[in-house]
Enzyme design. Structure first.
Site, PDB file in Angstrom:
ATOM      1  N   GLU A  40       0.793  -1.230  -0.072  1.00  0.00           N
ATOM      2  CA  GLU A  40      -0.047   0.148   0.021  1.00  0.00           C
ATOM      3  C   GLU A  40       0.927   1.205   0.022  1.00  0.00           C
ATOM      4  O   GLU A  40       0.300   2.150  -0.232  1.00  0.00           O
ATOM      5  CB  GLU A  40      -0.760   0.079   1.189  1.00  0.00           C
ATOM      6  N   MET A  49      -7.471  -5.923  11.655  1.00  0.00           N
ATOM      7  CA  MET A  49      -6.858  -6.270  12.798  1.00  0.00           C
ATOM      8  C   MET A  49      -6.059  -5.143  13.458  1.00  0.00           C
ATOM      9  O   MET A  49      -5.109  -5.227  14.263  1.00  0.00           O
ATOM     10  CB  MET A  49      -5.909  -7.318  12.204  1.00  0.00           C
ATOM     11  N   GLU A  50      -6.260  -3.911  13.228  1.00  0.00           N
ATOM     12  CA  GLU A  50      -5.436  -2.735  13.432  1.00  0.00           C
ATOM     13  C   GLU A  50      -6.310  -1.493  14.107  1.00  0.00           C
ATOM     14  O   GLU A  50      -5.726  -0.957  14.796  1.00  0.00           O
ATOM     15  CB  GLU A  50      -4.382  -2.299  12.641  1.00  0.00           C
ATOM     16  N   ASP A  76     -12.138  -9.196   1.006  1.00  0.00           N
ATOM     17  CA  ASP A  76     -12.761 -10.408   1.211  1.00  0.00           C
ATOM     18  C   ASP A  76     -14.045 -10.085   1.964  1.00  0.00           C
ATOM     19  O   ASP A  76     -14.253  -9.147   2.514  1.00  0.00           O
ATOM     20  CB  ASP A  76     -11.945 -11.401   1.943  1.00  0.00           C
TER      21      ASP A  76
HETATM   22  N1  ADE Z   1      -7.886  -8.120   6.688  1.00  0.00           N
HETATM   23  C1  ADE Z   1      -8.391  -8.560   5.442  1.00  0.00           C
HETATM   24  N2  ADE Z   1      -9.507  -9.568   5.686  1.00  0.00           N
HETATM   25  C2  ADE Z   1      -9.707  -9.733   6.926  1.00  0.00           C
HETATM   26  C3  ADE Z   1     -10.413 -10.565   7.532  1.00  0.00           C
HETATM   27  N3  ADE Z   1     -11.081 -11.522   7.134  1.00  0.00           N
HETATM   28  N4  ADE Z   1     -10.366 -10.732   8.796  1.00  0.00           N
HETATM   29  C4  ADE Z   1      -9.168  -9.863   9.462  1.00  0.00           C
HETATM   30  N5  ADE Z   1      -8.607  -8.776   8.866  1.00  0.00           N
HETATM   31  C5  ADE Z   1      -8.711  -8.848   7.489  1.00  0.00           C
END
Ligand code: ADE
Length: 255
Positions: free
Chosen positions: A12, A194-195, A218
């Protein structure tokens, strides 16, 4: 005024770093490279947070202590949680929550101990500017950056920008079962990553305005892991770079 730009993944920020290269210098602290320089007329520090809440919190604290950033923008990818969201959509956070925070029975589930709150708010001006830049980039530029064949393959028909809650936790969510549990527990949440909520907590504690933007890679279900590296390289990298460039040039126009 110095802006901290934090990304979760190398893909990125590669283009941003190339743009920043002239006159920039790098400070290496705690396994991270902090790139200090100018982007579109703004003093910026660009850094890769690495993955997870601890990594993001440590990076954010260093940006505040060592580099005196006045505001912060975080970009990355996320899994779409809410019904109707699609791969290639962008979520800009209005609030963030740590979905794995649970100090019950001492504190209610999701509440951050001692802060007396479970959700943290992004700064409206930064958030609105980021959402505007994201809409503009999707409308005007996305189709020139992400090849049509790839968009068709990923079923990215009409990517949209959503503003709402993002949930963060130290887990890559990749099952329909877990999606169901998160939806039940946090029905307002649009996306999971996650952040972001860790960045939010540190910024909140230091009074630093911040915003978070996520490209949906996703839908956090059993297909979530499918060709993740390719998505980062061929889709998310263009999103982050393009949206941040628009965000910065627009700020420059209004400065
Ligand atoms: N970042 C991208 N896709 C994710 C997911 N499914 N779970 C946690 N962090 C992500």
């Amino acid at each position: 005024m110095t802006l901290g730009i934090v990304a979760a993944l190398h893909e990125e920020i590669a283009d941003l770093l190339a743009e920043m290269a002239t006159g920039a210098h790098v400070e290496h602290i705690g396994m991270r490279d902090y790139h200090v320089g100018k982007l579109h007329g703004h003093d910026c520090v660009v850094v890769l947070a690495r993955v997870g809440k601890v990594a993001a919190a440590a990076t954010t604290a260093a940006l505040i202590h060592r580099f005196d950033v006045d505001e912060l923008v975080f970009t990355g990818v996320a899994g779409g949680l809410a019904h109707g969201l699609a791969v290639g959509d962008i979520v800009v956070a209005d609030t963030l929550v740590q979905h794995d925070m649970d100090a019950s029975p001492l504190f209610p589930r999701f509440e951050i101990p001692l802060l007396r709150r479970d959700t943290l708010d992004t700064a409206p001006s930064l958030r609105d500017a980021l959402a505007e830049a994201a809409r503009g980039w999707l409308d005007d530029e996305m189709a020139t950056q992400v090849p049509a064949a790839l968009r068709a393959e990923l079923q990215m028909t009409t990517p949209r920008v959503h503003v709402g809650q993002i949930a963060s936790g130290d887990r890559f969510v990749s099952s329909a079962h877990e999606v169901g549990r998160l939806r039940d527990a946090l029905p307002q949440t649009l996306a999971v990553e996650m952040e972001g909520a860790a960045v939010a907590q540190v910024c909140h504690e230091y009074g630093i305005p911040f915003a978070v933007m996520r490209t949906l890679s996703d839908t956090a279900d059993d297909t979530a892991h499918v060709d993740f590296p390719r998505f980062l390289r061929d889709v998310a990298s263009h999103y982050s770079h393009g949206v941040l460039r628009r965000f910065l040039t627009e700020r420059e126009r209004h400065a």
